[in-house]
Motif scaffolding. Sequence first.
Motif, PDB file in Angstrom:
ATOM      1  N   ILE A  66       0.833  -1.202   0.000  1.00 26.63           N
ATOM      2  CA  ILE A  66       0.000   0.000   0.000  1.00 26.63           C
ATOM      3  C   ILE A  66       0.868   1.253   0.000  1.00 26.63           C
ATOM      4  CG2 ILE A  66      -1.699   1.321   1.339  1.00 26.63           C
ATOM      5  CD1 ILE A  66      -2.747  -1.462   2.312  1.00 26.63           C
ATOM      6  N   LYS A  67       1.965   1.228   0.739  1.00 24.82           N
ATOM      7  CA  LYS A  67       2.878   2.380   0.757  1.00 24.82           C
ATOM      8  C   LYS A  67       3.447   2.651  -0.635  1.00 24.82           C
ATOM      9  CE  LYS A  67       4.489   2.258   5.570  1.00 24.82           C
ATOM     10  NZ  LYS A  67       5.630   1.976   6.480  1.00 24.82           N
ATOM     11  N   GLN A  68       3.685   1.605  -1.402  1.00 27.29           N
ATOM     12  CA  GLN A  68       4.273   1.753  -2.726  1.00 27.29           C
ATOM     13  C   GLN A  68       3.263   2.194  -3.780  1.00 27.29           C
ATOM     14  OE1 GLN A  68       6.021  -2.131  -3.391  1.00 27.29           O
ATOM     15  NE2 GLN A  68       8.026  -1.438  -2.701  1.00 27.29           N
ATOM     16  N   ILE A  69       2.063   1.635  -3.721  1.00 27.08           N
ATOM     17  CA  ILE A  69       1.122   1.829  -4.821  1.00 27.08           C
ATOM     18  C   ILE A  69      -0.028   2.786  -4.495  1.00 27.08           C
ATOM     19  CG2 ILE A  69      -0.423   0.626  -6.435  1.00 27.08           C
ATOM     20  CD1 ILE A  69       1.296  -1.836  -6.116  1.00 27.08           C
ATOM     21  N   LEU A  70      -0.449   2.837  -3.240  1.00 30.89           N
ATOM     22  CA  LEU A  70      -1.562   3.703  -2.860  1.00 30.89           C
ATOM     23  C   LEU A  70      -1.239   4.410  -1.540  1.00 30.89           C
ATOM     24  CD1 LEU A  70      -4.293   4.034  -4.390  1.00 30.89           C
ATOM     25  CD2 LEU A  70      -5.321   2.578  -2.654  1.00 30.89           C
ATOM     26  N   PRO A  71      -0.197   5.226  -1.527  1.00 30.12           N
ATOM     27  CA  PRO A  71       0.292   5.834  -0.279  1.00 30.12           C
ATOM     28  C   PRO A  71      -0.722   6.710   0.449  1.00 30.12           C
ATOM     29  CG  PRO A  71       1.300   6.879  -2.194  1.00 30.12           C
ATOM     30  CD  PRO A  71       0.610   5.650  -2.690  1.00 30.12           C
ATOM     31  N   ASP A  72      -1.700   7.276  -0.296  1.00 33.93           N
ATOM     32  CA  ASP A  72      -2.682   8.138   0.353  1.00 33.93           C
ATOM     33  C   ASP A  72      -3.663   7.370   1.228  1.00 33.93           C
ATOM     34  OD1 ASP A  72      -3.569   7.062  -2.085  1.00 33.93           O
ATOM     35  OD2 ASP A  72      -5.194   8.511  -2.223  1.00 33.93           O
ATOM     36  N   ARG A  73      -3.646   6.012   1.165  1.00 31.90           N
ATOM     37  CA  ARG A  73      -4.530   5.207   2.000  1.00 31.90           C
ATOM     38  C   ARG A  73      -3.792   4.526   3.156  1.00 31.90           C
ATOM     39  NH1 ARG A  73      -9.406   3.865   0.097  1.00 31.90           N
ATOM     40  NH2 ARG A  73      -9.823   3.696   2.329  1.00 31.90           N
ATOM     41  N   VAL A  74      -2.517   4.813   3.319  1.00 27.09           N
ATOM     42  CA  VAL A  74      -1.725   4.174   4.370  1.00 27.09           C
ATOM     43  C   VAL A  74      -2.307   4.457   5.755  1.00 27.09           C
ATOM     44  CG1 VAL A  74       0.493   4.195   5.580  1.00 27.09           C
ATOM     45  CG2 VAL A  74       0.439   4.035   3.094  1.00 27.09           C
ATOM     46  N   ASP A  75      -2.610   5.728   6.027  1.00 30.92           N
ATOM     47  CA  ASP A  75      -3.126   6.092   7.356  1.00 30.92           C
ATOM     48  C   ASP A  75      -4.443   5.373   7.657  1.00 30.92           C
ATOM     49  OD1 ASP A  75      -0.976   7.711   7.780  1.00 30.92           O
ATOM     50  OD2 ASP A  75      -2.010   9.582   7.269  1.00 30.92           O
ATOM     51  N   ASP A  76      -5.309   5.286   6.648  1.00 31.46           N
ATOM     52  CA  ASP A  76      -6.588   4.586   6.838  1.00 31.46           C
ATOM     53  C   ASP A  76      -6.355   3.115   7.165  1.00 31.46           C
ATOM     54  OD1 ASP A  76      -8.064   6.830   6.333  1.00 31.46           O
ATOM     55  OD2 ASP A  76      -8.353   6.403   4.209  1.00 31.46           O
ATOM     56  N   PHE A  77      -5.407   2.510   6.466  1.00 27.95           N
ATOM     57  CA  PHE A  77      -5.115   1.087   6.677  1.00 27.95           C
ATOM     58  C   PHE A  77      -4.581   0.851   8.094  1.00 27.95           C
ATOM     59  CE2 PHE A  77      -2.546  -2.797   6.251  1.00 27.95           C
ATOM     60  CZ  PHE A  77      -3.449  -3.631   5.601  1.00 27.95           C
ATOM     61  N   VAL A  78      -3.638   1.680   8.504  1.00 32.21           N
ATOM     62  CA  VAL A  78      -3.016   1.537   9.826  1.00 32.21           C
ATOM     63  C   VAL A  78      -4.036   1.782  10.935  1.00 32.21           C
ATOM     64  CG1 VAL A  78      -1.295   2.519  11.407  1.00 32.21           C
ATOM     65  CG2 VAL A  78      -0.715   2.142   8.995  1.00 32.21           C
ATOM     66  N   LYS A  79      -4.913   2.758  10.732  1.00 26.74           N
ATOM     67  CA  LYS A  79      -5.894   3.119  11.763  1.00 26.74           C
ATOM     68  C   LYS A  79      -6.834   1.967  12.099  1.00 26.74           C
ATOM     69  CE  LYS A  79      -9.093   6.078  10.674  1.00 26.74           C
ATOM     70  NZ  LYS A  79      -9.741   7.363  10.289  1.00 26.74           N
ATOM     71  N   GLN A  80      -7.114   1.102  11.128  1.00 29.30           N
ATOM     72  CA  GLN A  80      -7.985  -0.036  11.396  1.00 29.30           C
ATOM     73  C   GLN A  80      -7.304  -1.048  12.323  1.00 29.30           C
ATOM     74  OE1 GLN A  80     -10.904   0.772  10.257  1.00 29.30           O
ATOM     75  NE2 GLN A  80      -9.860   2.400   9.112  1.00 29.30           N
ATOM     76  N   TYR A  81      -5.978  -1.084  12.251  1.00 28.19           N
ATOM     77  CA  TYR A  81      -5.226  -2.016  13.104  1.00 28.19           C
ATOM     78  C   TYR A  81      -5.063  -1.464  14.527  1.00 28.19           C
ATOM     79  CZ  TYR A  81      -1.242  -4.319  15.257  1.00 28.19           C
ATOM     80  OH  TYR A  81      -0.419  -4.961  16.145  1.00 28.19           O
ATOM     81  N   LYS A  82      -4.730  -0.183  14.594  1.00 29.06           N
ATOM     82  CA  LYS A  82      -4.492   0.384  15.927  1.00 29.06           C
ATOM     83  C   LYS A  82      -4.684   1.890  15.907  1.00 29.06           C
ATOM     84  CE  LYS A  82      -1.231   0.086  19.781  1.00 29.06           C
ATOM     85  NZ  LYS A  82       0.054  -0.475  20.249  1.00 29.06           N
ATOM     86  N   GLN A  83      -5.437   2.399  16.859  1.00 27.62           N
ATOM     87  CA  GLN A  83      -5.644   3.837  16.991  1.00 27.62           C
ATOM     88  C   GLN A  83      -4.865   4.323  18.198  1.00 27.62           C
ATOM     89  OE1 GLN A  83      -9.557   5.473  16.468  1.00 27.62           O
ATOM     90  NE2 GLN A  83     -10.298   3.671  15.376  1.00 27.62           N
ATOM     91  N   GLU A  84      -3.936   5.227  17.934  1.00 32.05           N
ATOM     92  CA  GLU A  84      -3.046   5.679  19.009  1.00 32.05           C
ATOM     93  C   GLU A  84      -3.768   6.586  20.014  1.00 32.05           C
ATOM     94  OE1 GLU A  84      -0.121   4.618  19.546  1.00 32.05           O
ATOM     95  OE2 GLU A  84       0.149   3.462  17.716  1.00 32.05           O
TER      96      GLU A  84
END
Length: 262
Positions: A66-84
Amino acid sequence: MKSKIDLMKDELIELRERGHHLYLSMMDNVRGLPEDFKEDLKKQDIELPNFNVHYDSWYSEALVVIKQILPDRVDDFVKQYKQEKRKEIDFLTYSISDYILGVRTTKGYEKTVVADQSAAVGKMEIQNSILSAVSKRFESKLFDIQEVLQSDIFDSELDAARELSKKGFVRGAGAIAGVVLEKHLGHVCEMHSLKSRKKHPSISDFYQMLKENEIIDTPKWRFIQHLGDLRNLCDHPKDREPTKDDVLELIEGVEKVIKTVF
């Protein structure tokens, strides 16, 4: 033998399949899958993975893609795993990391459930949808995956040119930068379906075609023309020897072109 792009496609398909199976595993745990559905999985020789064991490796691999091909969705992807940052754990803030830990929150004297593992199902759905969007971007004609591969190669070659220049091999450094420029312009012409009548077109042929077809404007055309002159100075004996400043200008100019002309 498969090309690198074909191998990347295969890896992405496999990654999506693993994500789907992890989702089914989660669903089976929190809601239970229908028995006939489980039978269909068995007939297909599909054994659902242990979510807690296999999720982490899938997440790490998917995040890199995702970082390589769709970097603008990285934060959304990470947020589903863990919200700081969150004040409380409810249905909206519950994350997949909470699911793995078996977190369950309640409220009131009667211990009414606020959020439990079922709240993570939607988060996994979002992650899989983001990965699906990566696949669509990958296949889209608007996105040429070769750009990713070539960009790394070109950056390495320009780094090599800089090192040669520092060590005094000015002509060699200029020649390498010139090859990168020629390859990139040729690739851009190919992407725009522009073909030269010449069997072996040169840099000047490429930038002329790009200008005539309004892919580049006049200032950019003149800039590339100047870089072509510097490349020729390095490749062919002229009235004077190319200097380190000439080569540095060529390298930096080529670096600019490969990032702005496409």
